[in-house]
Design a protein around this motif. Structure first.
Motif, PDB file in Angstrom:
ATOM      1  N   CYS A  73       0.890  -1.281   0.019  1.00 47.63           N
ATOM      2  CA  CYS A  73       0.042   0.038  -0.060  1.00 47.63           C
ATOM      3  C   CYS A  73       0.860   1.248   0.092  1.00 47.63           C
ATOM      4  N   ARG A  91      -3.870   0.853  -2.450  1.00 47.83           N
ATOM      5  CA  ARG A  91      -3.400  -0.512  -2.441  1.00 47.83           C
ATOM      6  C   ARG A  91      -3.337  -0.889  -3.643  1.00 47.83           C
ATOM      7  N   HIS A  92      -2.052  -1.650  -3.630  1.00 47.60           N
ATOM      8  CA  HIS A  92      -1.699  -1.974  -5.223  1.00 47.60           C
ATOM      9  C   HIS A  92      -2.467  -3.267  -5.789  1.00 47.60           C
ATOM     10  N   LEU A  94      -6.088  -6.117  -5.276  1.00 46.76           N
ATOM     11  CA  LEU A  94      -7.222  -6.263  -4.464  1.00 46.76           C
ATOM     12  C   LEU A  94      -7.030  -7.748  -3.720  1.00 46.76           C
ATOM     13  N   HIS A 104      -9.436   0.089  -3.780  1.00 45.57           N
ATOM     14  CA  HIS A 104      -7.916   0.104  -4.017  1.00 45.57           C
ATOM     15  C   HIS A 104      -7.641   1.425  -3.224  1.00 45.57           C
ATOM     16  N   ALA A 130      -1.984   5.742  -8.766  1.00 50.13           N
ATOM     17  CA  ALA A 130      -2.638   4.348  -8.983  1.00 50.13           C
ATOM     18  C   ALA A 130      -2.278   3.864 -10.394  1.00 50.13           C
ATOM     19  N   ILE A 135      -2.709   0.305 -11.900  1.00 52.64           N
ATOM     20  CA  ILE A 135      -4.183   0.001 -11.768  1.00 52.64           C
ATOM     21  C   ILE A 135      -4.933   0.884 -12.941  1.00 52.64           C
ATOM     22  N   ALA A 138      -9.590   2.233 -10.587  1.00 56.11           N
ATOM     23  CA  ALA A 138      -9.532   2.119  -9.197  1.00 56.11           C
ATOM     24  C   ALA A 138     -10.998   1.691  -8.607  1.00 56.11           C
TER      25      ALA A 138
END
Length: 175
Positions: A73, A91-92, A94, A104, A130, A135, A138
């Motif tokens: 994260c 958060r990289h 899920l 995310h 992100a 990502i 997100a």
């Protein structure tokens, strides 16, 4: 002018004031509440605060040890000079919980600085970070009755996918 930065010791005094605001509010179920629960007594000491800041930054690294249910994260702080205004966590990946509930990206703004546009600016500003993490869209969630966060997420381009229990789930494009 507020900006997103990696956690820094330069906002130590203001950070402590903000955490006191969250405690007075009764903050719970957030990263900030967890920080307060596990770290608050030591924060007064500048050396301990520096250790905390480095640990928050290290949480973005794959090699950092973390509980099995946590994912890497990147945490950014929303600051104006030496004033801490809030934090946003990206958060990289899920896991099952994040896909269902957490998403995310999670954020909070210190109570005395809400309703000033900070949350929207933080979320919009975090989308490039992100994207840099790979990502493309997100997942951002909020409680179904959180009118403020609904407005923030929709202002950032969030498209409602569904409501699961008390959580609204939005997908926000990062480009």
């Amino acid at each position: 002018m507020p900006e997103l930065v990696l956690p820094t010791t330069s906002v130590h005094e203001s950070f402590l004031e903000a955490m006191d605001e969250f405690v007075a509010e009764g903050a719970e179920n957030s990263q900030t509440a967890a920080w307060i629960e596990h770290n608050a007594p030591q924060w007064q000491d500048p050396t301990a605060f520096e250790v905390f800041v480095e640990a928050v930054k290290a949480d973005a690294l794959l090699e950092t040890s973390r509980p099995d249910w946590h994912v890497p994260c990147t945490t950014l702080w929303w600051v104006d000079g030496e004033t801490y205004l809030g934090r946003i966590a990206i958060r990289h990946v899920l896991n099952d919980f994040l896909l269902d509930v957490g998403g995310h990206i999670g954020y909070d703004v210190r109570p005395t600085r809400r309703r000033e546009g900070h949350a929207t600016a933080m979320l919009v500003g975090s989308l490039a970070w992100a994207r840099g993490l790979g990502i493309e869209s997100a997942l951002v969630t909020c409680d179904d009755d959180n009118i403020g966060s609904i407005g923030v997420i929709e202002a950032a381009g969030g498209v409602l996918e569904d409501v699961r229990g008390i959580k609204r789930r939005y997908w926000v494009p990062t480009s």
